[in-house]
Design an enzyme around this catalytic site. Sequence first.
Site, PDB file in Angstrom:
ATOM      1  CE  LYS A  54     -38.499 -38.083  19.390  1.00 48.69           C
ATOM      2  NZ  LYS A  54     -38.543 -39.544  19.631  1.00 48.69           N
ATOM      3  CG  HIS A 113     -56.844  -9.394  56.114  1.00 46.46           C
ATOM      4  ND1 HIS A 113     -56.538  -8.922  54.854  1.00 46.46           N
ATOM      5  CD2 HIS A 113     -56.807  -8.313  56.934  1.00 46.46           C
ATOM      6  CE1 HIS A 113     -56.317  -7.613  54.905  1.00 46.46           C
ATOM      7  NE2 HIS A 113     -56.492  -7.222  56.157  1.00 46.46           N
TER       8      HIS A 113
END
Length: 512
Positions: A135, A272
């Site tokens: 922070k 595929h």
Amino acid sequence: MKRALISVSDKTGVADFAQGLIKRGFEIISTGGTFNILKDAGIAVIRIEDVTHFPEMLDGRVKTLHPMIHGGLLAKRDNPAHMAKLEEEHIALIDLVCVNLYPFKETIEKSGITESEAIEQIDIGGPSMLRSAAKNFESVYVVVDKADYTPVLDKLDDDKMDNQFRRQLAAKAFRHTAAYDTLISSYLTKELEIEFPEKLSLTYDFKQGMRYGENAHQKAAFYQSALPNDFSIAAAKQLHGKELSYNNIKDADAALKVVSEFKQPAVVAMKHMNPCGVGTGETINAAWKKAFDADKTSIFGGIIALNREVDLETATELHHLFLEIIIAPSFTDTAYDILAKKKNLRVMTIDFSQKDQADKYEYVSVMGGLLVQERDQVIDQMEELKTVTEKLPTSDEKEAMLFAQRIVKHVKSNAIVIATKDQTLGIGAGQMNRVGSVKIALEQALEHGMVEPFVLASDAYFPMDDSVEYAADHGITAIIQPGGSIKDQESIDMANRKNIAMVFSDRRHFKH
């Protein structure tokens, strides 16, 4: 003098890092085991208790949760009121935090771990210090990754600890604590058997970058679950060949899902995201021959998954084809040698003994959201089938139906599979109408000639009787479908007129 707080679970390289900080004008504060490691290495180090003036307590559960620590981390250096308060309370600034957390992940991965043992490996002070330091990144360097030890020291040497680098360290720290909290929440959620919690957090580790995604203009990367599953393409070992592509990974994952359906020797050819040939047999070579014969055209450039060790005979036949990937539990030395002659062929192994531990849920992203569902792992059983026609299916036809059912749930809807009891003959996938898939599957199947039994499986009901009529007119002897259409009776009547058997499974297997 600048001050660094070091408290790490993974102590690899920490003594060298601490020594590097001392050379750059830092004094070191540390806790517990890290303090002892540093002291034994001859490094001047201050105990955390000498800073907090309070002893570690509750078996180490409380040691850094103190204003003398968090005040020194969170104070804004450019805020006179903050600095005055620190001076009033005799709190020294802390300029660098180096923390990695208790090994919660490593603990829950062990067999036989109790919940209480897991709970004790939940770090509290570590995440708190990381969050405080991150922070206040404009003033505090936060180091959570040992890979950053050298870059941090280099930046200190060059006096280039710029704001952008600080922000990068802070972002990494917050990703680290977020992933840590996700593992904890996921563990407890699983223990409580909560299927769909009100908040869903998932965490993955970067595995590899990719040259591109589905297409060359799309960026992509591959991530592995932070709690990896041994039966997954992410856990597979690549023995040979070039790096996997985005499409390779998707196809290989789909192939594994199909081949894991079978206990007997089985081979799946995938193209595929749809199987183009599946075969089973007494041996893996017999299964391979059936998978290959199922569709000798579509297999070009495909992926082959086998659930038994690949022998020389099978490898020799595979070697003659252009394939992207061959994945199996193992390869004999001679089989591997012949396959490795192809520079780009990916040869991979996976632990099939772990297939029952495969992921229970699957996740599909949509814009703005995520769909979660159980994987379709249901295997239809002989006793569940309900014959709805005058003609009864033979035992061979029933076996063929169940074989086809194992495949059809892995084919894109609308899905049709035509098969015998150990080989697919035709597969129709992804058509916008069901009869279109039937025609495609039959066109492929008829190239094989008539093979008894010649059955058709449909992933969903027939909305009208045209599919049944077309199938019967082209040699299908029996059909399995879930039923459930308001026009079911029309399909049943058509099957009766054509003198073929039809059974209902009462279970749909859509795959979108």
